[in-house]
Enzyme design. Structure first.
Site, PDB file in Angstrom:
ATOM      1  N   GLN A   1       0.812  -1.216   0.000  1.00 26.32           N
ATOM      2  CA  GLN A   1       0.000   0.000   0.000  1.00 26.32           C
ATOM      3  C   GLN A   1       0.844   1.264   0.000  1.00 26.32           C
ATOM      4  OE1 GLN A   1      -2.682  -0.377   3.365  1.00 26.32           O
ATOM      5  NE2 GLN A   1      -3.644  -2.221   2.546  1.00 26.32           N
TER       6      GLN A   1
ATOM      7  N   HIS B   1      -1.121  -0.122   5.691  1.00 25.35           N
ATOM      8  CA  HIS B   1      -1.439   0.902   6.694  1.00 25.35           C
ATOM      9  C   HIS B   1      -0.363   1.975   6.838  1.00 25.35           C
ATOM     10  CE1 HIS B   1      -4.256  -2.284   8.752  1.00 25.35           C
ATOM     11  NE2 HIS B   1      -4.542  -2.061   7.472  1.00 25.35           N
TER      12      HIS B   1
ATOM     13  N   GLU C   1     -14.202   4.282  10.842  1.00 25.61           N
ATOM     14  CA  GLU C   1     -14.589   5.367  11.739  1.00 25.61           C
ATOM     15  C   GLU C   1     -14.365   6.742  11.135  1.00 25.61           C
ATOM     16  OE1 GLU C   1     -13.452   3.084  15.948  1.00 25.61           O
ATOM     17  OE2 GLU C   1     -12.385   4.915  15.360  1.00 25.61           O
TER      18      GLU C   1
ATOM     19  N   TYR D   1     -10.673 -10.189  10.303  1.00 28.36           N
ATOM     20  CA  TYR D   1     -11.096 -10.603   8.967  1.00 28.36           C
ATOM     21  C   TYR D   1     -11.486 -12.073   8.902  1.00 28.36           C
ATOM     22  CZ  TYR D   1      -9.322  -6.080   7.481  1.00 28.36           C
ATOM     23  OH  TYR D   1      -9.112  -4.719   7.344  1.00 28.36           O
TER      24      TYR D   1
END
Length: 375
Positions: A90, A154, A248, A269
């Site tokens: 990522q 992340h 959130e 997950y």
């Protein structure tokens, strides 16, 4: 018996999440106001992670693989002078924002994955340079998370300025959910605050705490990939990925702990329980959360006379469902969710340009614009 217990806890956790406010909604619907078109402005991008619209209508667009592109008058120009970027998982070239006084100082800020520093792998870095022609000159790295990690997830990496010119940015917990977010001596799972030149403000909450990362402003985050300045309150808001359920929206507060991974409205997950708690003393509750997850990325507050019916609403890109979602807030609560568009691809980013128009970055496509009919 053990499997029955796990199943019971999973069901209990889901029901607990659904029993909170909001329980599992409101459900997303088609928009009530539909008098607009979605126009493609720029094509030919794989993952247009970051987007900044300049006052002349041109755009700076990051391609996650490591290119910064200036789109102007229908032409794409690659910007030179970037630092070394590690494009893996990522990570890569992520957000791009302009200094609040960009028209005078030409400063451009980027978030990117860097392998510099200790340890194998990479971590999130924030830097800036001056845009002169097609060059980013005098580039300087302002912050680099450490140590590096070989985890591919992340990185966080959204950037925003507040009304006083302070620089905020996010760094995800890099997958180390039980090590980084709750430890202020470690990078990751945090929102940070600096002066625009990279100096650490002495009134940061942990500036005088021994061993702490002095740039931290709030902690207990998972992976904030949306960040905005609320133009009415002056607050910095973030949206962040939860696990399975429990994405959130949080209003950043000085020194606040947002609880990850001690509290969450989601589960693992693999459907096992991550935490049995959704609240603990000293930990902030989210302003809003999604169950099921939408995988939020990109975040904007509509403060534009181009869309009077949407004034004060929030825009959130959904990677999971490939839609741009609009949230209506009444009495400090989300009361309506609407799909501005869907089906174009994973919505990576959304911004309000200087012209008041909504622009969004779409994976596998490029940049689109929301144009009210008659404009």
């Amino acid at each position: 018996m053990k499997s029955l217990l796990v199943t019971f806890l999973v069901i209990s956790s889901i029901m607990t999440c659904m029993g909170q406010t909001p329980p599992n909604g409101p459900e997303v619907t088609d928009p009530e106001w539909k008098a607009y078109d979605v126009e493609t402005v720029v094509e030919g991008f794989n993952i247009p992670w970051g987007l900044a619209v300049l006052s002349d209508g041109s755009m700076l667009i990051t391609e996650k693989s490591g290119e910064l592109v200036h789109f102007k008058n229908g032409q794409k120009t690659k910007i030179e002078g970037l630092p070394e970027i590690t494009a893996k998982g990522q990570g890569g070239l992520l957000d791009v924002v302009l200094h609040p006084n960009f028209n005078n100082n030409k400063l451009v800020y980027i978030a990117y994955a860097s392998s510099r520093g200790t340890g194998k792998g990479s971590n999130t870095a924030i830097g800036r340079g001056k845009l002169l022609g097609n060059q980013l000159v005098n580039f300087e790295r302002l912050y680099k998370a450490s140590p590096n990690s070989e985890a591919g997830q992340h990185f966080g990496a959204r950037i925003a300025f507040d009304k006083d010119g302070f620089l905020y940015f996010s760094i995800g917990e890099r997958g180390a959910k039980f090590e980084n977010p709750q430890d202020i001596t470690r990078d990751g799972g945090k929102v940070y605050r600096l002066y625009d030149d990279g100096r650490v403000p002495e009134d940061n909450p942990f500036y005088n705490e021994s061993g702490a990362k002095k740039a931290i402003y709030s902690y207990g985050h998972r992976n904030p990939q949306g960040m905005l300045l609320h133009p009415k309150t002056g607050e910095i808001w973030v949206n962040e990925h939860g696990p399975k359920g429990g994405d959130e929206i949080n209003i950043v507060k000085k020194g606040a702990n947002f609880g990850w991974a001690e509290i969450t409205y989601g589960i693992n997950y693999d459907d096992t329980i991550l935490s049995e708690d959704t609240a603990k003393p000293g930990m902030e509750q989210p302003f809003y959360y999604w169950v099921p997850s939408i995988a939020p990325s990109g975040f904007a507050y509509i403060n534009s006379n181009q869309y009077p019916a949407w004034e004060g609403d929030l825009l959130v890109g959904s990677l999971k469902f490939g839609r741009l979602e609009k949230l209506t807030i009444n009495n400090n609560k989300v009361t309506k969710r609407e799909k501005v568009f869907e089906g174009l691809g994973r919505v990576r980013n959304v911004v309000i340009g200087p012209d008041g128009m909504i622009y969004a970055g779409i994976d596998g496509k490029g940049i689109v614009k929301i144009v009210p009919k008659g404009k």
